[in-house]
Design a protein around this motif. Structure first.
Motif, mmCIF file in Angstrom:
data_model
loop_
_atom_site.group_PDB
_atom_site.id
_atom_site.type_symbol
_atom_site.label_atom_id
_atom_site.label_comp_id
_atom_site.label_asym_id
_atom_site.label_seq_id
_atom_site.Cartn_x
_atom_site.Cartn_y
_atom_site.Cartn_z
ATOM 1 N N ASP A 364 35.005 37.565 46.818
ATOM 2 C CA ASP A 364 34.305 36.413 47.389
ATOM 3 C C ASP A 364 34.968 35.149 46.869
ATOM 4 O O ASP A 364 34.827 34.802 45.710
ATOM 5 N N ARG A 365 35.712 34.466 47.750
ATOM 6 C CA ARG A 365 36.347 33.226 47.284
ATOM 7 C C ARG A 365 35.530 32.006 47.670
ATOM 8 O O ARG A 365 36.007 30.877 47.627
ATOM 9 N N GLY A 366 34.263 32.253 48.025
ATOM 10 C CA GLY A 366 33.358 31.147 48.280
ATOM 11 C C GLY A 366 32.427 31.457 49.419
ATOM 12 O O GLY A 366 32.758 32.241 50.313
ATOM 13 N N HIS A 367 31.241 30.883 49.376
ATOM 14 C CA HIS A 367 30.257 31.032 50.439
ATOM 15 C C HIS A 367 29.776 32.480 50.597
ATOM 16 O O HIS A 367 29.341 32.872 51.685
ATOM 17 N N ASN A 368 29.899 33.258 49.498
ATOM 18 C CA ASN A 368 29.267 34.578 49.461
ATOM 19 C C ASN A 368 29.720 35.482 50.602
ATOM 20 O O ASN A 368 28.919 36.180 51.218
ATOM 21 N N ILE A 369 31.011 35.468 50.882
ATOM 22 C CA ILE A 369 31.503 36.320 51.970
ATOM 23 C C ILE A 369 32.878 36.864 51.566
ATOM 24 O O ILE A 369 33.683 36.153 50.977
ATOM 25 N N ALA A 370 33.103 38.140 51.837
ATOM 26 C CA ALA A 370 34.328 38.808 51.411
ATOM 27 C C ALA A 370 34.637 39.916 52.399
ATOM 28 O O ALA A 370 33.852 40.215 53.300
ATOM 29 N N ASP A 371 35.814 40.547 52.201
ATOM 30 C CA ASP A 371 36.114 41.737 52.990
ATOM 31 C C ASP A 371 34.994 42.757 52.778
ATOM 32 O O ASP A 371 34.431 42.857 51.689
ATOM 33 N N PRO A 372 34.679 43.563 53.788
ATOM 34 C CA PRO A 372 33.568 44.507 53.636
ATOM 35 C C PRO A 372 33.906 45.707 52.750
ATOM 36 O O PRO A 372 32.997 46.290 52.155
ATOM 37 N N VAL A 373 35.168 46.084 52.681
ATOM 38 C CA VAL A 373 35.554 47.307 51.960
ATOM 39 C C VAL A 373 36.902 47.085 51.277
ATOM 40 O O VAL A 373 37.581 46.089 51.509
ATOM 41 N N ASP A 374 37.304 48.063 50.440
ATOM 42 C CA ASP A 374 38.676 48.072 49.915
ATOM 43 C C ASP A 374 39.643 48.314 51.072
ATOM 44 O O ASP A 374 39.358 49.108 51.970
ATOM 45 N N TYR A 375 40.802 47.673 51.015
ATOM 46 C CA TYR A 375 41.871 47.968 51.971
ATOM 47 C C TYR A 375 43.089 48.475 51.208
ATOM 48 O O TYR A 375 43.507 47.854 50.215
ATOM 49 N N THR A 376 43.687 49.564 51.679
ATOM 50 C CA THR A 376 44.868 50.106 51.016
ATOM 51 C C THR A 376 46.096 49.282 51.364
ATOM 52 O O THR A 376 46.364 48.997 52.535
ATOM 53 N N VAL A 377 46.831 48.914 50.310
ATOM 54 C CA VAL A 377 48.043 48.114 50.475
ATOM 55 C C VAL A 377 49.272 49.026 50.514
ATOM 56 O O VAL A 377 50.142 48.891 51.356
ATOM 57 N N LEU A 378 49.339 49.964 49.561
ATOM 58 C CA LEU A 378 50.402 50.979 49.575
ATOM 59 C C LEU A 378 49.878 52.237 48.906
ATOM 60 O O LEU A 378 48.887 52.212 48.179
ATOM 61 N N THR A 379 50.574 53.348 49.156
ATOM 62 C CA THR A 379 50.212 54.625 48.552
ATOM 63 C C THR A 379 51.379 55.115 47.704
ATOM 64 O O THR A 379 52.526 55.126 48.165
ATOM 65 N N LEU A 380 51.070 55.482 46.456
ATOM 66 C CA LEU A 380 52.075 56.100 45.597
ATOM 67 C C LEU A 380 52.033 57.605 45.820
ATOM 68 O O LEU A 380 50.952 58.201 45.853
ATOM 69 N N ALA A 381 53.207 58.227 45.952
ATOM 70 C CA ALA A 381 53.287 59.687 46.123
ATOM 71 C C ALA A 381 54.069 60.252 44.940
ATOM 72 O O ALA A 381 55.266 59.974 44.783
#
Ligand SMILES: [Cu+2]
Length: 543
Positions: A364-381
């Motif tokens: 939340d970077r202000g106004h009590n609102i943020a992404d709803p869930v985690d988002y995957t950026v990359l996957t380590l294998a």
């Protein structure tokens, strides 16, 4: 009353009739439910509520990010070719041009790229080439503008003469279409930096113009098993794969039920619906258990803050924007605002054959609102075998000479927001909107304390050109400030909503009109830029 409110929210040019305002025109009777003087009076509206222009509004939700299955794609960024055999001089060429990128598989996205003018391949990508030099190198980079519009290159965080800073008309004009310009400067202060235009940055950066810039120490660094330069970005694509925006016109609209809604872009900046690592959406990166990797990360997004976490792993932070830390620290999350960098060691402790996700968590970077869930950026294998014996994390620390905060600040910058003509939100510094600003004044050699006062309810990443600084204390607006014990070299600092941040800096060498601005590019373009006029200390000026 309806007419004047309409003019306020939508601008004088908007046809202000009851019909255009929808049901809002019928709300005069219960106006007290919508008017406000303080943010908290609007909290009943739920997430994204705010008080703007004396009225309660609610913000659109952030764009939903699409995360496809991981792809096995090489993500390393090729270095810019140095044509000068003298190791003390780097000569390179960047060609700025339009080119299609494949962001979604099989979909062509018109974009802008930096292409290595000396590379034998026609392949293009965003980010641009990795500029990789040793401190003390004389860097000469010729930028050829093959776009249909002007551009510049700003070398974010580098300390160099004002003519080389890439801010249009400060003092040099931007590079016109078909023209070229050679930037010349010495590489100082080893760290990861980055480069991007400072001409319509909100558009040109979003369309792909940015790249990493590494300055390495002149003495060899401890060895790690792998070093990865990770340029994190996001991009907003429409259904046809085209880059959307920027939005023009009012930052508000009226919902079907008459509620006043603030657009996400107008308020928070352009946040994307694809997350990119070195230009690739959700890459799968092979790693080996028992190794130690060094990740040097820059956030090149227009507005997105990445709150990074790596499933089952911790990060050992060894460096900040503009230099190493005196003491490494181990953390589970890293908040990286636009243009911030972090240098971390990651011990690969996962099981052989397993995988782990690097995600960005809701923030939340202000106004009590943020992404709803985690988002995957990359996957380590993880590989099916491991390194034995396992590597240990090297010591990359270096002393940070502490600057001393003065009792009273020399420079004060107040951040604010207001509705401006046309119904947009203007983001101001000291109640002025760029370009109509009064420069702050300083001299080279003066060690000065700055105070940033954020009077808004959202975070702003503040960037100062031409120098680096140490955050020395911070605390609630108007409240007691708490000293920052662990000093680090920064060129961009996040000031939280209703927070005061103090930092100390010295313009050691180069006079000039240096910019400072919010690094949410849409905020900068909507007023949140200012400048400090630094005179040479031999002008006879004293401080
Ligand atoms: Cu901002």
């Amino acid at each position: 009353m309806g007419t004047s409110l309409c003019a306020l929210f939508f601008g004088a040019s908007f046809a202000c009739t009851g019909t255009d305002l929808g049901n809002d025109a019928g709300r005069d009777d219960d106006d007290e439910l919508l008017t406000c003087t303080e943010e908290h009076e609007c909290h009943d509206l739920g997430p994204g509520a705010m008080c703007m222009g004396g009225r309660c509004m609610r913000m659109d939700p952030p764009p939903v990010v699409v995360v496809p299955d991981p792809r096995d794609v090489e993500i390393d960024i090729a270095p810019l070719i140095d044509t000068n055999p003298d190791p003390a001089v780097f000569d390179g060429t960047l060609i700025v041009e339009s080119a299609p990128l494949e962001i979604d598989v099989g979909v062509s996205t018109p974009a802008f790229v930096y292409r290595d003018g000396n590379a034998l391949t026609d392949a293009v990508r965003s980010p641009g080439p990795r500029i990789d030099v040793v401190e003390g190198t004389l860097v000469r980079i010729t930028v050829v503008n093959d776009l249909d519009e002007p551009t510049t290159v700003h070398w974010h965080g580098l300390i160099l003469p004002i003519e080389m800073d890439g801010v249009p008309d400060m003092p040099l004009p931007p590079i016109a279409p078909g023209e070229s310009f050679t930037y010349v400067f010495e590489a100082k202060n080893p760290a990861l930096y980055w480069y991007h235009p400072h001409f319509r940055s909100d558009v040109q950066n979003e369309r792909g113009l940015h790249g990493p810039f590494v300055i390495r120490p002149s003495v060899a660094e401890p060895v790690v098993d792998a070093e990865r330069i990770l340029v994190l970005d996001d991009i907003l694509l429409d259904d046809d794969g085209a880059i959307t925006g920027p939005e023009e016109g009012s930052s508000h609209h009226v919902a079907d039920d008459g509620e006043l809604l603030m657009t996400w872009v107008g308020m928070m900046g352009r946040q994307g619906n694809r997350l990119l690592v070195n230009g690739v959406v959700h890459p799968r990166v092979p790693v080996k258990r028992g190794t130690v990797e060094r990740w040097r990360i820059v956030n090149s997004a227009n507005a997105r803050f990445f709150l990074l976490a790596l499933d089952g792993h911790t990060f050992t932070v060894v460096g900040s924007d503009a230099g190493p830390l005196a003491n490494a620290r181990t953390v589970e999350e890293i908040l990286l605002a636009p243009s911030e960098r972090v240098d971390v060691l990651v011990e690969m402790t996962g099981a052989v054959g397993s995988s782990a996700s690097l995600v960005t968590r809701p923030h939340d970077r202000g106004h009590n609102i943020a992404d709803p869930v985690d988002y995957t950026v990359l996957t380590l294998a993880y590989d099916d075998d491991e390194k034995s014996p396992a590597s240990t994390a090297p010591d990359l620390s270096a002393p940070v000479q502490e600057l001393v905060e003065s009792a009273a600040p020399h420079q004060i910058v107040q951040m604010n927001e207001e509705l401006v003509r046309g119904g947009r939100v203007g983001f101001s510094l000291n109640e002025e909107l760029w370009p109509d600003v009064t420069p702050l004044l300083s001299t080279t050699g003066a060690t000065e304390t700055w105070e940033l006062e954020n009077r808004t309810h959202m975070e702003h990443p503040f960037h100062l050109h031409g120098t680096r600084f140490q955050v020395t204390s911070r605390g609630p607006l108007g409240g007691p400030l708490v000293p920052v014990v662990e000093r680090e070299w920064k060129d961009t600092v996040v000031v939280e909503g209703e927070e005061t941040v103090r930092f100390v800096t010295t313009y050691e060498e180069y006079p000039g009109h240096w910019m400072f601005h919010c690094h949410i590019f849409e905020h900068g373009e909507n007023g949140m830029m200012g400048m400090i006029e630094v005179s040479g200390s031999d002008d006879g000026t004293t401080h």
